[in-house]
Design a protein around this motif. Structure first.
Motif, PDB file in Angstrom:
ATOM      1  N   ASP A  68      -1.207   7.350  -0.515  1.00  0.00           N
ATOM      2  CA  ASP A  68      -2.529   7.066  -0.778  1.00  0.00           C
ATOM      3  C   ASP A  68      -2.951   5.464  -0.655  1.00  0.00           C
ATOM      4  O   ASP A  68      -2.493   4.710  -1.269  1.00  0.00           O
ATOM      5  N   ASN A  69      -3.580   5.313   0.580  1.00  0.00           N
ATOM      6  CA  ASN A  69      -3.854   4.037   0.907  1.00  0.00           C
ATOM      7  C   ASN A  69      -4.781   2.958  -0.065  1.00  0.00           C
ATOM      8  O   ASN A  69      -4.939   1.956   0.094  1.00  0.00           O
ATOM      9  N   ARG A  70      -5.271   3.874  -0.889  1.00  0.00           N
ATOM     10  CA  ARG A  70      -6.160   3.262  -1.883  1.00  0.00           C
ATOM     11  C   ARG A  70      -5.308   2.688  -3.223  1.00  0.00           C
ATOM     12  O   ARG A  70      -5.864   1.949  -3.855  1.00  0.00           O
ATOM     13  N   ILE A  71      -4.049   3.062  -3.101  1.00  0.00           N
ATOM     14  CA  ILE A  71      -3.214   2.622  -4.131  1.00  0.00           C
ATOM     15  C   ILE A  71      -2.114   1.396  -3.804  1.00  0.00           C
ATOM     16  O   ILE A  71      -1.550   1.471  -2.678  1.00  0.00           O
ATOM     17  N   SER A  72      -2.128   0.497  -4.478  1.00  0.00           N
ATOM     18  CA  SER A  72      -1.160  -0.606  -4.351  1.00  0.00           C
ATOM     19  C   SER A  72       0.092  -0.359  -5.333  1.00  0.00           C
ATOM     20  O   SER A  72      -0.057  -0.374  -6.213  1.00  0.00           O
ATOM     21  N   THR A  96       0.850  -1.230   0.048  1.00  0.00           N
ATOM     22  CA  THR A  96      -0.166  -0.040  -0.077  1.00  0.00           C
ATOM     23  C   THR A  96       0.893   1.205   0.028  1.00  0.00           C
ATOM     24  O   THR A  96       1.879   1.336   0.662  1.00  0.00           O
TER      25      THR A  96
END
Length: 149
Positions: free
Chosen positions: A88-92, A84
């Motif tokens: 931005d914790n929405r992006i891997s 992660t």
């Protein structure tokens, strides 16, 4: 109209010829056990890592769900790892593992060797002609010069 048909026929014939020479239709590219698409994804990640899946989708114009399945397969094979993003914790973020880097290096080396074999019996003038023709095609059609395999 007839000239267009002849041009299309010639281009398609060349594409089949070149794909055959490089063995792109083989089930496993360059004896790696991976398909052309999987190998291209491994190479792209190696060139731009860390990256995100959307970058790969855009770069390779691959369907998002197909990309997701390939990333999952390569992750399960120990080729890729995902983490992660700290911003931005929405992006891997996708990275090659050490096993993936070994495969990336093999793909690069084998691709280079394959091209060297193709050019082996040609003169320097013939090699320069081929090189210039390929650069012209890429320039005219808007291709990226670092695309490989």
């Amino acid at each position: 109209m007839n000239n267009n048909k002849q041009l299309i026929t010639t281009i398609r014939q060349f594409n089949r010829f070149y794909a055959n020479i490089l063995g792109l239709l083989d089930q496993h590219v360059l004896n790696t056990g991976y398909s052309l698409t999987e190998a291209r994804i491994i190479l792209e990640i190696g060139f731009i890592q860390p990256c995100i899946a959307n970058q790969l989708v855009d770069k390779l114009t691959i369907d998002r769900s197909y990309m997701s399945r390939i990333i999952t397969k390569l992750s399960n094979d120990g080729i890729l790892s995902k983490e992660t993003s700290t911003t931005d914790n929405r992006i891997s973020l996708i990275h090659l593992t050490s096993k993936g880097m070994t495969l990336f290096n093999q793909l690069n080396e084998r691709s280079d060797e394959q091209i060297m074999k193709l050019l082996h019996d040609l003169s320097q003038e013939e090699i320069a002609e081929i090189h210039n023709a390929m650069l012209l095609i890429q320039r005219k059609l808007g291709g990226d010069l670092h695309d490989t395999i």
